[in-house]
Scaffold this motif. Structure first.
Motif, mmCIF file in Angstrom:
data_model
loop_
_atom_site.group_PDB
_atom_site.id
_atom_site.type_symbol
_atom_site.label_atom_id
_atom_site.label_comp_id
_atom_site.label_asym_id
_atom_site.label_seq_id
_atom_site.Cartn_x
_atom_site.Cartn_y
_atom_site.Cartn_z
ATOM 1 N N ALA A 1 -6.140 -7.230 -0.418
ATOM 2 C CA ALA A 1 -5.726 -7.370 -1.121
ATOM 3 C C ALA A 1 -7.369 -8.298 -1.839
ATOM 4 O O ALA A 1 -7.561 -9.188 -0.913
ATOM 5 N N ILE B 1 -9.231 -12.413 -5.709
ATOM 6 C CA ILE B 1 -9.133 -12.860 -6.973
ATOM 7 C C ILE B 1 -9.694 -14.237 -7.720
ATOM 8 O O ILE B 1 -9.256 -14.209 -9.404
ATOM 9 N N GLU C 1 2.663 2.532 -1.247
ATOM 10 C CA GLU C 1 2.569 1.808 -2.495
ATOM 11 C C GLU C 1 3.966 -0.227 -1.441
ATOM 12 O O GLU C 1 4.595 -0.224 -1.330
ATOM 13 N N TRP D 1 5.307 -3.732 -2.817
ATOM 14 C CA TRP D 1 5.223 -4.935 -4.021
ATOM 15 C C TRP D 1 5.066 -6.009 -3.132
ATOM 16 O O TRP D 1 6.054 -6.363 -2.405
ATOM 17 N N GLU D 2 4.833 -7.683 -4.501
ATOM 18 C CA GLU D 2 5.089 -8.970 -3.888
ATOM 19 C C GLU D 2 6.251 -9.458 -3.915
ATOM 20 O O GLU D 2 6.818 -10.504 -3.260
ATOM 21 N N TYR E 1 -12.130 0.788 -1.882
ATOM 22 C CA TYR E 1 -11.377 0.750 -0.966
ATOM 23 C C TYR E 1 -11.176 2.268 -0.039
ATOM 24 O O TYR E 1 -10.196 3.046 -0.357
ATOM 25 N N SER F 1 -5.542 -1.631 -3.164
ATOM 26 C CA SER F 1 -6.210 -1.432 -4.612
ATOM 27 C C SER F 1 -5.284 -1.984 -5.145
ATOM 28 O O SER F 1 -3.954 -2.291 -5.119
ATOM 29 N N GLU F 2 -5.801 -2.141 -5.829
ATOM 30 C CA GLU F 2 -5.140 -3.681 -6.672
ATOM 31 C C GLU F 2 -4.441 -2.410 -8.393
ATOM 32 O O GLU F 2 -3.233 -3.329 -9.583
ATOM 33 N N SER F 3 -4.631 -0.906 -8.266
ATOM 34 C CA SER F 3 -4.255 -0.233 -9.969
ATOM 35 C C SER F 3 -2.777 -0.527 -8.943
ATOM 36 O O SER F 3 -2.276 -0.632 -9.013
ATOM 37 N N ARG F 4 -2.137 -0.661 -11.290
ATOM 38 C CA ARG F 4 -1.119 -0.460 -11.763
ATOM 39 C C ARG F 4 -0.773 0.644 -12.013
ATOM 40 O O ARG F 4 0.087 0.451 -13.369
ATOM 41 N N ASP G 1 2.455 -3.050 -6.818
ATOM 42 C CA ASP G 1 1.211 -4.109 -7.521
ATOM 43 C C ASP G 1 -0.069 -3.611 -6.379
ATOM 44 O O ASP G 1 -1.347 -3.194 -7.134
ATOM 45 N N PHE G 2 0.509 -2.723 -5.090
ATOM 46 C CA PHE G 2 -0.941 -2.769 -4.963
ATOM 47 C C PHE G 2 -0.431 -1.045 -3.411
ATOM 48 O O PHE G 2 0.941 -0.733 -3.567
#
Length: 296
Positions: free
Chosen positions: A37, A40, A95, A97-98, A124, A143-146, A161-162
């Motif tokens: 990712a 940040i 997709e 999730w953390e 990306y 991508s971190e698009s939500r 999350d990703f």
């Protein structure tokens, strides 16, 4: 999103062989990836590797310049943050999730705009894998698009999350047929599940092929699978539970009807449906069910 106009139509399923066939396989192993990712922190530009707790796979169907239909391919197999993708040709939305999320149901099919997915393919790029690249663990930038919300009932929890778009080339899909008694079953729709203890985990929809033949994704050795199917597309559920309790299937799976696949190939494969229908499958109004595993 013009960068995605060349996305391939779905060709994501490959088949299983007659259980009486023996000796090895010529099909590739699952493709293993982990998530990278964007950083940040502006002071640390290096990409980070989040610990992924859950993954979900969609195959991309009927794509246009502006939109596409997504078909759920279920929860991804994972191990210590490494996601296992089927090595079946096609284009996919992954997709991740953390943290573990409580997503109970998802729509089987979803028409979405590329704008709603909000994946920046300039930053990306689409990751492309050959179907034989299952040996290495591949780094994939996500991508971190939500922005994309795929589930109306689980408000907020279905926002991944990703996300990343992946393309897998290589092996064409392989036809299968389902035999029950002396009859070949019509496969307009089919769902694939893995059986773990007394629970089922959704592993993908088989789509709606024409005629009496269908397809299966490449199975993972040692996993117990359950296939259920319907003779018409309007009979299968429009939403699917990602996990479900099915205590009666553990006993039914071992009732002597299980198909043990020993070899995979390019020929028309045969699976054998059970005569007795467990209550968990009856609740889905399924026309047939097949317990099977793959032991090359």
């Amino acid at each position: 999103m013009p960068e995605l106009r060349w996305l391939l139509p779905l060709a994501f399923l490959v088949g299983c062989a007659n259980p009486q066939s023996g000796g090895g396989t010529d099909l590739p192993s699952p493709i293993r990836i982990f998530v990278e990712a964007p950083s940040i922190s502006s002071t640390d530009p290096a990409a980070r590797q989040p610990a992924i707790r859950q993954g979900h796979l969609w195959s991309v169907e009927e794509s246009t310049v502006d939109s596409a239909t997504l078909l759920s391919q279920g929860i991804l197999f994972d191990s210590a943050g490494v996601l296992f993708l089927p090595p079946d040709a096609g284009t996919y939305l992954v997709e991740a999730w953390e943290k573990p999320v409580s997503i109970q149901n998802l729509p089987l099919r979803q028409r979405v705009s590329w704008r709603s997915i909000s994946l920046d393919t300039a930053q990306y790029p689409i990751n492309t894998f050959g179907s034989t690249s299952g040996g290495a663990i591949n780094k994939v930038m996500f991508s971190e698009s939500r922005n994309l919300k795929l589930n109306n009932s689980d408000t907020g929890l279905a926002l991944a999350d990703f996300r990343s778009i992946l393309r897998i080339s290589g092996t064409p899909r392989h036809s299968t047929r389902i035999i029950r008694g002396a009859d070949t079953m019509v496969q307009a729709e089919a769902f694939l599940w893995s059986l773990e203890g007394d629970s089922l985990t959704f592993r993908g929809a088989m789509g709606a092929p024409s005629g009496n033949f269908g397809w299966l994704p490449t199975p993972i050795p040692g996993v117990r699978y359950v296939l259920e199917g319907w003779p018409r597309t309007d009979l299968a559920p429009s939403t699917v539970a990602l996990r479900r309790h099915a205590p009666d299937l553990a006993a039914a799976w071992n009732n002597g009807c299980t198909t043990h696949i020993g070899r995979l190939g390019t020929f028309l494969a045969t699976l054998y449906a059970c005569e007795t229908m467990p209550e968990s499958i009856q609740k889905d109004s399924a026309s047939f069910w097949v317990p099977f595993d793959y032991d090359p």
